[in-house]
Design a protein around this motif. Structure first.
Motif: not given
Ligand code: ACO
Ligand code: ZN
Length: 223
Positions: A122-139
């Motif tokens: 297993g592998c997880l790569i993380a980085e600091p961010i300041k903001q994100a955009f929420r995924v809305l409902s279905e693709p």
């Protein structure tokens, strides 16, 4: 000589349809020499990539009955960085992602889940961010997105929300999925990303999630 070869082939393969390699997880057609060749190449590269030989210095951040989680930081010894690069290459190949260009390479944190049988599963790569955009409902369905080449065209909100930590990659070896390895990686990330605090699920964001990634993230964030 011909009869002998034929005998070997017949004895070894009772089934000529697609098979899955029990070690590397690749699905291929054993009766197809080209497929078989491709498997041999992939198999070797994959098994080498996930092999963990043990390091002189390792940063164990969590331990479990079936393995442990190591944290690798950008200034770690070259053997650790090399392993992270190798694993990331395998992951990017599997996901069809372009080479990752971290925004802040010196702040990237990589978590590796090493199984008891000494493999990075297993592998997880993380980085600091300041903001994100929420995924809305279905693709958006193919009818609204207009093409099949855009399987990851989830509709995103255009309202930025504050976030702290971005997960740029999360991956679990195909044959080890649904054993809560991803969950344990994210739990550990939340605990270790910022010293002295446990990040809430609102503070972490998954970048460009795949369908698998979205199913996992939805489940993880609701529980
Ligand atoms: N379908 C439905 N539910 C799922 C799935 C899935 N494929 N994967 C996880 N879940 C849900 C389940 O509810 C699961 O709990 P349960 O098994 O008790 O029902 C829960 O999430 C926790 O799952 P884990 O066992 O912790 O997840 P796993 O270790 O299997 O890893 C992962 C999930 C990382 C998404 C894995 O499927 C994977 O590596 N997929 C291929 C790579 C990939 O697509 N990664 C995400 C890319 S997006 C990004 O990197 C930001
Ligand atoms: Zn194989």
């Amino acid at each position: 000589k011909e009869t002998k070869d034929q005998l070997i082939i017949d004895a070894g393969q009772k089934y000529f349809g697609p098979t899955m390699c029990k070690s590397c997880g690749m699905i291929y057609t054993a009766s197809n020499p080209e497929d078989e060749m491709q498997h041999i190449q992939y198999h070797h590269r994959f098994m080498e990539g996930i092999k963990y030989t043990g390091w002189k210095r390792e940063r164990v951040v969590a331990e479990f009955w079936d393995g442990k989680i190591l944290l690798v930081l950008p200034r770690d010894p070259s053997y650790a960085i090399r392993k992270v690069t190798d694993v990331q290459e395998l992951v990017d190949y599997e996901l069809g992602f372009q080479q990752l260009i971290p925004r802040c390479p010196e702040k990237t944190k990589t978590f590796l889940f090493v199984s008891d049988d000494k493999k990075v599963v297993g592998c997880l790569i993380a980085e600091p961010i300041k903001q994100a955009f929420r995924v809305l409902s279905e693709p958006m369905g193919p009818e609204s997105s207009g093409s099949k080449e855009c399987p990851r065209a989830w509709q995103c909100s255009n309202v930025p929300e504050p976030a702290v930590c971005g997960i740029s990659r999360i991956w679990v070896f195909k044959l080890k999925r649904r054993k809560r390895i991803a969950r344990r990686l994210v739990d550990t990330l939340r605990n270790c990303f910022m010293f002295g605090c446990f990040l809430s699920t609102n503070e972490i964001a998954f970048s460009d999630p795949t369908p698998d990634g979205k199913l996992f993230a939805t489940k993880y964030c609701n529980t």
